[in-house]
Write a protein that holds these residues in place. Structure first.
Motif, PDB file in Angstrom:
ATOM      1  N   PRO A 251       0.807  -1.228   0.000  1.00  0.00           N
ATOM      2  CA  PRO A 251       0.000   0.000   0.000  1.00  0.00           C
ATOM      3  C   PRO A 251       0.838   1.274   0.000  1.00  0.00           C
ATOM      4  N   GLY A 252       2.108   1.171   0.370  1.00  0.00           N
ATOM      5  CA  GLY A 252       2.885   2.398   0.512  1.00  0.00           C
ATOM      6  C   GLY A 252       2.454   3.155   1.744  1.00  0.00           C
ATOM      7  N   PRO A 253       2.781   4.457   1.836  1.00  0.00           N
ATOM      8  CA  PRO A 253       2.470   5.208   3.058  1.00  0.00           C
ATOM      9  C   PRO A 253       1.063   5.795   3.119  1.00  0.00           C
ATOM     10  N   THR A 254       0.356   5.935   1.990  1.00  0.00           N
ATOM     11  CA  THR A 254      -0.905   6.692   2.051  1.00  0.00           C
ATOM     12  C   THR A 254      -2.093   6.022   1.355  1.00  0.00           C
ATOM     13  N   ARG A 255      -1.927   4.818   0.817  1.00  0.00           N
ATOM     14  CA  ARG A 255      -3.106   4.165   0.246  1.00  0.00           C
ATOM     15  C   ARG A 255      -3.994   3.632   1.373  1.00  0.00           C
ATOM     16  N   ASP A 256      -5.168   3.173   1.029  1.00  0.00           N
ATOM     17  CA  ASP A 256      -6.196   2.920   2.034  1.00  0.00           C
ATOM     18  C   ASP A 256      -6.194   1.507   2.623  1.00  0.00           C
ATOM     19  N   THR A 257      -5.368   0.594   2.098  1.00  0.00           N
ATOM     20  CA  THR A 257      -5.488  -0.795   2.502  1.00  0.00           C
ATOM     21  C   THR A 257      -5.176  -1.012   3.973  1.00  0.00           C
TER      22      THR A 257
END
Length: 657
Positions: A251-257
């Protein structure tokens, strides 16, 4: 190629219960091929149309249609009889018709460039190709609509769901013959055996990992799909006003998962409202019956499951504080004490058993891995948080990973009188999650505010889960998602301070452009979710392993990564399991390597030829009989030499360049 227009949506969870049927065909050699190939006009000689002048050996069909080559248990009899949603017939000696390749420019900022690269690779073999840009939800819908792909190639990036990061099954079991998500109709009997065997090993992880690595080796050697790359997750966010971003793999730092960033953020100013920009909308507030994507991810801020996934891809406590297998078919878990629903009522063991029974009764689409393995539930204790037992229908190693991490628990007192949950859209969804619902305007905004009763706000809990990424402090008060038209508008809104972060991904170039003001930082994380180019195995051409291997060698994956992604992706062979999953990844799985001259030589030896214009043509004569033999069930995973077939390059004339 002609897409059929009978592709009606079906409910994946209902089709799953359709009874199995026997295979329609048996393994075969060359003899009797006209019947086994499913050809409607086995002429035993020359056919009409493109094969009018082709040399076809007696007893061999002149053409082979696209069809379901084996029983597909997720389809009802009528759908199975109707056939796949596309037709790409192979005809002896005929030039290949255009191969269609679907993708979505919504998938990633560089998706169109990738699709053009794939088209160029197919063209390099002499095959005509056309790319088709489709809305992302149409591509995803195929995972719920199992008659099969509507195009010969289908390119999409797997979602960054936690279940794909904590175990191998979410990426491998869709290649099972019995999977409702096997929409490319791929089936390898040995892989099927191994998938079943590893799934039943609940205690010996090392033995299970050995079997999982064998699956990867077979799949990569067989070119069961084209696994293009594992793209880095790149985005941008305001780091002047907030710190505490967690670069979770996938998800990285800011996606919603995951919610790790949102519960860890610390405001540097007095403003404790965090605003994310997004280009994807939610369609309802019904998380258990959502079709995935934005609404499933964002509503998980409101609802909890039994367990969660840490940024290190470990299974960690959530509503359950501990537990596991008692024996191969029994799981017991201890529930957290003192949890309250967002309306103030206490969370109880009855909510867990009710949720599971309710999901099973009404086939809740987004929580299938949670309820499907369970035969019955029991409440063992109501003391403290309580203890619950799950009796499984059989040994299932994934229940304590994918099952419990993908679980959702809903309040019995809110849902017990809902008679049609698939149509239900709660006005005020109530969960136990770290954020509670505030308001929603479809296509415009979605807002939640923190729920202090949740354990994720506890510094000790969060410090243990996040390690060096932990940030202590007052935290944020609310999260607001606002819809933005496109990436360009998103970057402008970020730079002007209208939003604090991009709730999706950017290209490397876009992230560089977005981070020009000092307040904005480019961010990235590695990925466990691959870009998967699925191949429709109902198509005779795709069933020819010689073609698949040639295709794998014709694609310059690393060149694409270097040219368009500035090296920000991981490239390997056709293995869907990322090196990030080091317990399960097989580093020795086959890599065919990029060599277009070798790719064309493979096709030439298999009997393919090229027209004067350079268009790839199906084999004819004895080479056509060999092609028909190669695509039969039992042979489609074998190379020409394994079947004792000769090198046809010396008998087909000179290739036209």
């Amino acid at each position: 190629m002609v897409p059929n227009d009978h592709h009606e949506p079906t409910d994946a969870t209902s089709t799953r219960r359709i009874s199995r049927r026997r295979w329609l065909a048996a393994a075969a050699g060359t003899a009797g091929l006209s019947m086994l190939a499913g050809c409607s006009s086995a002429l035993g000689g020359r056919d009409a149309g493109n094969t009018l002048d082709a040399d076809v050996p007696k007893g061999t069909p002149a053409s082979v249609e696209t069809k379901y080559w084996h029983d597909w248990p997720t389809l009802d009899d009528a759908t199975q009889a109707e056939g796949p949603p596309l037709d790409y017939t192979a005809r002896a000696g005929a030039a290949l018709e255009t191969l269609t390749m679907e993708f979505s420019s919504d998938d990633d900022p560089w998706s169109k460039q990738h699709a053009l690269m794939m088209k160029s690779s197919v063209n390099a073999l002499g095959a005509p190709a056309r790319i088709v840009d489709r809305p992302l939800n149409q591509l995803y819908a195929q995972s719920w609509d199992t008659p099969g792909l509507e195009h010969v190639f289908s390119m999409s990036t797997h979602g960054p769901d936690p279940v794909r990061g904590i175990g191998p099954n979410a990426l491998l079991t869709r290649r099972s013959k019995d999977s409702p998500f096997n929409y490319d109709n791929y089936w390898h009997p040995r892989i099927n055996e191994l998938l079943d065997e590893q799934d039943e090993i609940t205690e010996d992880e090392q033995r299970r990992a050995e079997l999982v690595r064998e699956i990867q080796a077979i799949f990569a050697e067989d070119v069961g799909a084209i696994i293009s790359l594992f793209p880095d997750v790149i985005t941008a966010a305001n780091t002047r006003n907030f710190n505490g971003y967690v670069p979770t793999p996938g998800p990285g730092p800011t996606r919603d998962t995951f919610q790790w960033t949102e519960v860890n953020l610390q405001p540097r100013t007095g403003d404790r409202s965090y605003v994310k920009g997004t280009t994807t909308s939610m369609n309802s507030l019904n998380q258990p019956w959502s079709a995935g994507g934005a609404e499933e991810y964002r509503l998980k801020y409101i609802y909890d499951g039994l367990f969660d996934a840490s940024p290190d891809l470990d299974v960690i406590p959530a509503l359950a504080t501990g537990g596991g297998f008692v024996d191969d078919t029994t799981v017991e878990v201890d529930l957290r004490d003192g949890v309250k629903w967002h309306d103030g009522k206490p969370f109880t063991p009855e909510d867990v058993t009710f949720s599971l029974d309710f999901f099973e009764q009404h086939s809740a689409t987004s929580v299938v891995p949670f309820y499907e393995p369970v035969e019955s539930t029991e409440i063992l204790s109501r003391t403290d948080g309580g203890r619950v037992r799950f009796n499984l229908t059989g040994p299932d190693a994934t229940f304590m990973t994918q099952g419990v991490v993908q679980s959702t628990v809903i309040p019995k007192h809110r849902w017990k009188d809902v008679s049609s949950p698939t149509q239900y859209n709660p006005d005020n969804p109530v969960g136990t999650g770290p954020f509670k619902f505030v308001d929603w305007s479809q296509g415009t905004r979605f807002r939640v505010e923190r729920w202090d009763n949740n354990w994720m706000w506890n510094d000790e809990f969060r410090s243990k889960a996040l390690g060096d990424y932990f940030e202590g402090g007052p935290g944020i008060e609310s999260v607001l998602w606002v819809n933005v038209a496109n990436s360009t508008a998103m970057i402008g809104a970020l730079q002007s301070g209208e939003i604090d972060a991009v709730g999706g991904v950017l290209s490397n170039t876009q992230a560089d452009r977005a981070s020009q003001p000092a307040a904005i930082s480019k961010m990235s994380a590695k990925n466990f979710a691959p870009l998967d180019t699925k191949l429709m195995f109902s198509v005779p051409l795709i069933r020819d392993k010689e073609f698949r291997v040639a295709l794998a060698k014709a694609i310059d994956k690393q060149g694409f990564v270097d040219t368009f992604l500035n090296g920000r992706a991981t490239v390997q062979g056709e293995n869907p399991i990322s090196p990030l999953l080091d317990t399960w990844h097989n580093p020795n799985a086959k890599r065919y390597g990029y060599d277009r001259s070798a790719a064309r030589a493979i096709l030439r030896k298999a009997g393919y030829t090229w027209s004067d214009e350079g268009t790839l043509q199906f084999p004819e004569g004895q080479a056509w009989a060999a092609f028909v033999e190669r695509i039969q069930n039992g042979n489609t995973h074998k190379r020409r030499t394994e079947l004792g077939q000769p090198d046809f390059s010396n008998t087909q004339g000179t290739e036209s360049q």
